[in-house]
Structure formats: C-alpha cells, structure tokens
Design a protein around this motif. Structure first.
Motif, mmCIF file in Angstrom:
data_model
loop_
_atom_site.group_PDB
_atom_site.id
_atom_site.type_symbol
_atom_site.label_atom_id
_atom_site.label_comp_id
_atom_site.label_asym_id
_atom_site.label_seq_id
_atom_site.Cartn_x
_atom_site.Cartn_y
_atom_site.Cartn_z
ATOM 1 N N ILE A 93 -6.068 -0.656 -9.934
ATOM 2 C CA ILE A 93 -5.720 0.014 -8.677
ATOM 3 C C ILE A 93 -4.977 1.308 -8.956
ATOM 4 O O ILE A 93 -5.297 2.364 -8.391
ATOM 5 C CB ILE A 93 -4.858 -0.910 -7.789
ATOM 6 N N LEU A 94 -3.996 1.258 -9.854
ATOM 7 C CA LEU A 94 -3.171 2.442 -10.138
ATOM 8 C C LEU A 94 -3.995 3.567 -10.760
ATOM 9 O O LEU A 94 -3.880 4.729 -10.341
ATOM 10 C CB LEU A 94 -2.025 2.062 -11.075
ATOM 11 N N SER A 95 -4.822 3.250 -11.746
ATOM 12 C CA SER A 95 -5.598 4.294 -12.432
ATOM 13 C C SER A 95 -6.628 4.925 -11.503
ATOM 14 O O SER A 95 -6.819 6.154 -11.506
ATOM 15 C CB SER A 95 -6.288 3.719 -13.672
ATOM 16 N N MET A 96 -7.297 4.092 -10.699
ATOM 17 C CA MET A 96 -8.295 4.610 -9.764
ATOM 18 C C MET A 96 -7.646 5.509 -8.717
ATOM 19 O O MET A 96 -8.123 6.620 -8.441
ATOM 20 C CB MET A 96 -9.018 3.437 -9.084
ATOM 21 N N TRP A 97 -6.549 5.058 -8.140
ATOM 22 C CA TRP A 97 -5.864 5.807 -7.088
ATOM 23 C C TRP A 97 -5.307 7.118 -7.639
ATOM 24 O O TRP A 97 -5.410 8.191 -7.014
ATOM 25 C CB TRP A 97 -4.734 4.956 -6.507
ATOM 26 N N TYR B 180 0.842 -1.205 0.000
ATOM 27 C CA TYR B 180 0.000 0.000 0.000
ATOM 28 C C TYR B 180 0.877 1.254 0.000
ATOM 29 O O TYR B 180 0.644 2.190 -0.779
ATOM 30 C CB TYR B 180 -0.904 -0.037 1.237
ATOM 31 N N ILE B 181 1.881 1.276 0.871
ATOM 32 C CA ILE B 181 2.794 2.422 0.964
ATOM 33 C C ILE B 181 3.566 2.597 -0.345
ATOM 34 O O ILE B 181 3.761 3.722 -0.831
ATOM 35 C CB ILE B 181 3.780 2.232 2.139
ATOM 36 N N SER B 182 3.977 1.486 -0.952
ATOM 37 C CA SER B 182 4.735 1.532 -2.202
ATOM 38 C C SER B 182 3.889 2.107 -3.340
ATOM 39 O O SER B 182 4.364 2.940 -4.121
ATOM 40 C CB SER B 182 5.232 0.129 -2.572
ATOM 41 N N ILE B 183 2.644 1.657 -3.443
ATOM 42 C CA ILE B 183 1.758 2.166 -4.494
ATOM 43 C C ILE B 183 1.490 3.655 -4.259
ATOM 44 O O ILE B 183 1.483 4.450 -5.206
ATOM 45 C CB ILE B 183 0.431 1.378 -4.540
ATOM 46 N N ARG B 184 1.290 4.007 -2.998
ATOM 47 C CA ARG B 184 1.062 5.423 -2.680
ATOM 48 C C ARG B 184 2.256 6.270 -3.134
ATOM 49 O O ARG B 184 2.090 7.380 -3.652
ATOM 50 C CB ARG B 184 0.840 5.593 -1.178
ATOM 51 N N PHE C 145 9.565 -3.914 -7.659
ATOM 52 C CA PHE C 145 8.620 -3.868 -8.769
ATOM 53 C C PHE C 145 8.586 -2.480 -9.404
ATOM 54 O O PHE C 145 8.975 -1.478 -8.811
ATOM 55 C CB PHE C 145 7.225 -4.299 -8.319
ATOM 56 N N GLU C 146 8.108 -2.416 -10.636
ATOM 57 C CA GLU C 146 8.018 -1.167 -11.378
ATOM 58 C C GLU C 146 6.563 -0.738 -11.492
ATOM 59 O O GLU C 146 5.640 -1.483 -11.135
ATOM 60 C CB GLU C 146 8.622 -1.358 -12.773
ATOM 61 N N ILE C 147 6.366 0.456 -12.030
ATOM 62 C CA ILE C 147 5.000 0.972 -12.184
ATOM 63 C C ILE C 147 4.151 0.020 -13.009
ATOM 64 O O ILE C 147 2.976 -0.212 -12.706
ATOM 65 C CB ILE C 147 5.020 2.369 -12.855
ATOM 66 N N VAL D 106 5.685 9.664 -8.228
ATOM 67 C CA VAL D 106 6.219 9.291 -9.537
ATOM 68 C C VAL D 106 5.230 9.537 -10.677
ATOM 69 O O VAL D 106 5.568 10.184 -11.675
ATOM 70 C CB VAL D 106 6.655 7.810 -9.540
ATOM 71 N N VAL D 107 4.021 9.023 -10.555
ATOM 72 C CA VAL D 107 3.080 9.004 -11.677
ATOM 73 C C VAL D 107 2.438 10.360 -11.947
ATOM 74 O O VAL D 107 2.386 10.818 -13.086
ATOM 75 C CB VAL D 107 1.970 7.948 -11.438
ATOM 76 N N THR D 108 1.932 10.994 -10.908
ATOM 77 C CA THR D 108 1.164 12.222 -11.103
ATOM 78 C C THR D 108 2.062 13.457 -11.138
ATOM 79 O O THR D 108 3.141 13.480 -10.568
ATOM 80 C CB THR D 108 0.135 12.392 -9.973
#
Length: 286
Positions: free
Chosen positions: A177-181, A75-79, A168-170, A85-87
């Motif tokens: 999960i990634l698009s929704m978040w 969860y922390i990693s995706i956050r 892991f990478e993006i 990174v993404v936004t």
C-alpha cells in the motif's frame, strides 16, 4: 497539494484500546464501542464463529464488519505519511524548475514540460490502480482511491489492531500500500505541475503576442513606407513582424532566410503559400 492537518487531529479511534480489549471474547464491548458493526446485508447461511480479530467476523450466526470510520482514519493516516513524511515532492519539482531555468524561450520550456509529462504518464498509464488514483476511470468496481485502499486494508487485520492500540510508524504500514501510494502521489503531483506550468506559459505567450489592432495598422503602414525594407536583415524583420503578426520572431526569420534562396530551393509549402498569397491579393484587388 495541501494536506488537511485537522483530519489528523480529529481522529477518534487511534490508541483508543488496550490489546486485550480487541480479543473476540470482548465482542459485545467492541460492538458497543463501534469497532465492529453488525452487517445485516450478508446472507443468513450457517456461520462459524471467528477465532481471531479480522475485518469481517462471525459470532453466534451474526456477521460483523469493521467500522468504516476506522478505515477512513487509517486512510487519512497513511495519506499523511505519504504526502508529508515519506515523499520529498519539493525536490522532484525543483528538478523540473531547474531544467526550466536552463531554457530561455517559452516554446523550449513548453516542449520540455510536454516531454516530461509524457515520460511520467508513460510510467503509469497501463496501471489500473493509477487510473483510479488520478480519477481517470473506475477499476474492478472501485470508483475512487479510498474504496480501493479500504479493500486493500481488508486483509490487514494486524495493522488495524496496531492502529487501534498505539501510534503506528511508517514501518507498520503494509509495504504494498505504501509503495504504490507513494509512487502515484509523486508521479501525479509532477504531472499536475507540468500541466499547470504549460498552461501558464501558453497563457503568458498568448498575452505577450497580443498587439492592439490600431498598433498593428500603424506598424504595417510604417513597413509599407519603408524604402529600405528589402535590405533589412531577416533577424530584424522577424522582430518587427512578430509584433504585427503575433508569431514567434525566430519562425518569421527562418521564412525570410528561405525567401532569400532561389525559388528552386524553396520548400513546396513555401511555394504553395506564395501562390495562395498572390491569388488572394489578385482576387481582392480585382
């Protein structure tokens, strides 16, 4: 919204295992190393041994659940990927600031921000997941965003294995999960920014409109003693009375421009307010 990088540094499970160590033949070792934890809350019905890595496995009539600490780390990693990174949140907020710079009056800025807030919220107001993310209300028993993401991860055993064996990478993050978040983080951050700016502008406006009582009295006396008040332009009257009344000078100007018209051309509200003013003065002065 500041990300706590220390949480990334404190992760313990990432890259901890070799792929062969995650095979279910090593279940005892995985339990020993806290990858799986026996879940005694589940019923004791007859169970079939699991044949592949999953978030919930069965072995020798015992149920084992994936360690919640692993899910928390993921969860922390995706956050981190979403918020850092993404936004490009700075780009989105700068667009709002650029539009604000094109407006001089605070009232115009506030109107723009309120419309922007409304437009952003309309995009997600009917999405239950957003209501959880924004901490507005619960959804399907999920009290917060972390619980909802944990549930989404329950079907992503391959992704969890990648987390445990490598960085892991993006592209490895489940797309849903990634698009929704990412969507909710971007929209909520802009909504929060609009609300903060609106409150700041309203507070500034309120403070700028504040005039000490003694100064208001002196201004009123000066106006009463003016011999040429009636000949002063509506614009100047608006500027002078804005100090006395703490109201927008342009709104005062509009009223004076309407007063310059014939009574038959005045609005019903203006006529009613004039009547009320007369009644108040007569009542107070007897």
């Amino acid at each position: 919204m500041n990300f706590d990088y220390q949480e990334i540094e404190d992760r313990k499970f990432v890259k901890k295992f070799k792929p062969e160590e995650l095979e279910l033949s090593n279940i005892e070792n995985l339990v020993l190393k806290n990858v799986f934890i026996e879940d005694e809350s589940l019923t004791d019905n007859e169970k079939t041994n699991s044949i592949e890595f999953d978030t919930l496995i069965t072995l020798e009539s015992k149920e084992y659940s994936i360690n919640q600490d692993i899910l928390k780390e993921i969860y922390i990693s995706i956050r981190f990927f979403v918020e850092v990174v993404v936004t490009n949140l700075e780009f989105d907020l700068n667009k709002i600031l650029t539009n604000l710079q094109g407006r001089i009056e605070n009232d115009d800025k506030i109107k723009y921000l309120e419309k922007k807030h409304k437009d952003l919220y309309s995009q997600v107001k009917n999405e239950s997941e957003y209501l959880v993310y924004a901490e507005i209300k619960e959804f399907n028993g999920f009290e917060n965003w972390q619980e909802l993401i944990f549930d989404c991860l329950s079907g992503e055993s391959t992704f969890i294995q990648k987390y445990l064996t490598l960085d892991f990478e993006i592209s490895d993050i489940p797309k849903d999960i990634l698009s929704m978040w990412t969507k909710y983080y971007t929209i909520k951050s802009q909504i929060d920014f609009c609300k903060e700016e609106i409150n700041t502008l309203k507070d500034t406006k309120q403070k700028s409109n504040f005039v000490d009582t003694s100064l208001q009295i002196f201004l009123l006396e000066e106006i009463i003693n003016m011999k040429d008040w009636s000949s002063i332009s509506a614009t100047k009257k608006g500027e002078i009375l804005s100090y006395l009344l703490g109201k927008n000078k342009d709104n005062i100007k509009k009223i004076y421009l309407e007063l310059d018209k014939k009574s038959s051309q005045n609005s019903d509200k203006l006529l009613n307010d004039r009547k009320k003013a007369d009644e108040i003065i007569k009542k107070l002065l007897g």
